[in-house]
Design a protein around this motif. Sequence first.
Motif, PDB file in Angstrom:
ATOM      1  N   ASP A  15       0.806  -1.219   0.000  1.00  0.00           N
ATOM      2  CA  ASP A  15       0.000   0.000   0.000  1.00  0.00           C
ATOM      3  C   ASP A  15       0.843   1.275   0.000  1.00  0.00           C
ATOM      4  N   GLN A  16       2.179   1.134  -0.099  1.00  0.00           N
ATOM      5  CA  GLN A  16       3.063   2.299  -0.027  1.00  0.00           C
ATOM      6  C   GLN A  16       3.671   2.633  -1.393  1.00  0.00           C
ATOM      7  N   ASP A  17       4.164   3.855  -1.491  1.00  0.00           N
ATOM      8  CA  ASP A  17       4.914   4.283  -2.668  1.00  0.00           C
ATOM      9  C   ASP A  17       5.942   5.314  -2.225  1.00  0.00           C
ATOM     10  N   ASN A  18       6.889   5.617  -3.115  1.00  0.00           N
ATOM     11  CA  ASN A  18       7.977   6.544  -2.787  1.00  0.00           C
ATOM     12  C   ASN A  18       8.697   6.082  -1.513  1.00  0.00           C
ATOM     13  N   LEU A  19       9.283   4.898  -1.607  1.00  0.00           N
ATOM     14  CA  LEU A  19       9.915   4.263  -0.444  1.00  0.00           C
ATOM     15  C   LEU A  19      11.427   4.481  -0.438  1.00  0.00           C
ATOM     16  N   LEU A  20      11.963   4.620   0.759  1.00  0.00           N
ATOM     17  CA  LEU A  20      13.412   4.723   0.961  1.00  0.00           C
ATOM     18  C   LEU A  20      13.839   3.619   1.914  1.00  0.00           C
ATOM     19  N   ILE A  21      14.885   2.880   1.536  1.00  0.00           N
ATOM     20  CA  ILE A  21      15.346   1.736   2.325  1.00  0.00           C
ATOM     21  C   ILE A  21      16.718   2.049   2.920  1.00  0.00           C
ATOM     22  N   ARG A  43      10.007  -2.281  -7.058  1.00  0.00           N
ATOM     23  CA  ARG A  43      10.018  -1.707  -8.407  1.00  0.00           C
ATOM     24  C   ARG A  43       9.265  -2.597  -9.386  1.00  0.00           C
ATOM     25  N   GLN A  44       9.341  -3.924  -9.193  1.00  0.00           N
ATOM     26  CA  GLN A  44       8.575  -4.834 -10.049  1.00  0.00           C
ATOM     27  C   GLN A  44       7.071  -4.587  -9.921  1.00  0.00           C
ATOM     28  N   LEU A  45       6.665  -4.085  -8.759  1.00  0.00           N
ATOM     29  CA  LEU A  45       5.254  -3.779  -8.529  1.00  0.00           C
ATOM     30  C   LEU A  45       4.876  -2.395  -9.058  1.00  0.00           C
ATOM     31  N   GLY A  46       5.847  -1.698  -9.629  1.00  0.00           N
ATOM     32  CA  GLY A  46       5.578  -0.368 -10.145  1.00  0.00           C
ATOM     33  C   GLY A  46       5.762   0.735  -9.131  1.00  0.00           C
ATOM     34  N   ARG A  47       6.332   0.406  -7.959  1.00  0.00           N
ATOM     35  CA  ARG A  47       6.539   1.416  -6.940  1.00  0.00           C
ATOM     36  C   ARG A  47       7.850   2.159  -7.182  1.00  0.00           C
ATOM     37  N   ALA A  75      12.426  12.749  -1.715  1.00  0.00           N
ATOM     38  CA  ALA A  75      11.633  12.903  -0.489  1.00  0.00           C
ATOM     39  C   ALA A  75      10.721  11.697  -0.335  1.00  0.00           C
ATOM     40  N   PRO A  76      11.060  10.750   0.529  1.00  0.00           N
ATOM     41  CA  PRO A  76      10.258   9.526   0.662  1.00  0.00           C
ATOM     42  C   PRO A  76       8.966   9.749   1.440  1.00  0.00           C
ATOM     43  N   ASP A  77       7.990   8.921   1.115  1.00  0.00           N
ATOM     44  CA  ASP A  77       6.740   8.906   1.875  1.00  0.00           C
ATOM     45  C   ASP A  77       6.734   7.774   2.899  1.00  0.00           C
ATOM     46  N   PHE A  78       7.616   6.787   2.710  1.00  0.00           N
ATOM     47  CA  PHE A  78       7.659   5.637   3.622  1.00  0.00           C
ATOM     48  C   PHE A  78       9.103   5.163   3.711  1.00  0.00           C
ATOM     49  N   VAL A  79       9.557   4.884   4.941  1.00  0.00           N
ATOM     50  CA  VAL A  79      10.956   4.501   5.177  1.00  0.00           C
ATOM     51  C   VAL A  79      11.017   3.111   5.799  1.00  0.00           C
ATOM     52  N   GLU A 137       5.730 -12.837  -0.911  1.00  0.00           N
ATOM     53  CA  GLU A 137       4.343 -12.412  -0.752  1.00  0.00           C
ATOM     54  C   GLU A 137       3.993 -11.282  -1.722  1.00  0.00           C
ATOM     55  N   LEU A 138       4.978 -10.445  -2.019  1.00  0.00           N
ATOM     56  CA  LEU A 138       4.736  -9.296  -2.897  1.00  0.00           C
ATOM     57  C   LEU A 138       4.650  -9.697  -4.367  1.00  0.00           C
TER      58      LEU A 138
END
Length: 319
Positions: A15-21, A43-47, A75-79, A137-138
């Motif tokens: 359910d997330q996008d613009n992720l930083l790991i 990225r395979q999921l289009g994120r 600027a990430p939305d989820f870390v 799972e993804l």
Amino acid sequence: MSRLTPQAAAALLRDQDNLLILTHRRPDGDTTGCAAALCLTLRQLGRTAFLLRNPEMTETNAVYVTELWAPEGFAPDFVVSVDIAARSLFFPAAEAYFDRIGLAVDHHPSFEGFGAHQCVDPSRAACGEIVYEICRELGEVTAEVALPLYVAVSTDTGCFVYANTTANTHRVAAALLETGIDYFSVNKRHFRTKSRRRIALESALLGGMEFFHEGRGVFMAVPISLMERLGATENDAEDLSTLAGMVEDVDCGAVLRELKPDQWKLSLRTGANGRVNATRVCQLLGGGGHAMAAGATLEGRLEEVKARILEAVEQVRAW
């Protein structure tokens, strides 16, 4: 904060996008491989997903992440943090995101409990085992994703010879091999290739061993002066802690690496017999890790640091 299964963690990430790991200080194969595999799966999921650039990444591990670094100003939305057990393991740029971690994935018993959501399982030999389940799972675990995951699992188990290796570790490795990855090249790079500088470094450490506990414990020290004299790099010094465990009859090996004048990184490796619990020793010294592999950073002159380590070992050793 909440504890999640790998399946629930995957649902959260979906359910997330613009992720930083985020990876940890002095990144090893586990944190590197986990971050790369998770990024590629997202990225395979289009994120949109990136890794925060880690300035301490070695040449050996950099090959898995060179195309995944976040661009300047992202600027990430989820870390997400992977294989990071403690705040002290966040490098300066990563520290800025500590209070924004949406998901922490880890396998250390000493995990400090940060992050809005946590997927933590200390029974896993490598964080890569947990990330494998999340990636599965993804979506499809492709060969591109499987390669860094194999790096994660193989390096944290010493190519499947450490005592932390389990049946599940082998099951995960087998599933990764079935994707057709070039595991031979990975094993050659990480376990069967040493630079001449690395060989000289190992020779110096073995020649300068100091034993304690009637030969059951050993100190090995890597001062800055030795690194400079040999012209050794961070790549040459990677995973030197494995040397201590190779010495006959030793079940408590302390490898000390000088990071800057009078600052020493301790890598403690102990035996499966349970005589010395590495996590408990390193927690007394401000660090943490696993029962047989833990670490801490200590300040002081070398002899003072060794005395503090011996005192901590005496407090926790079983006999």
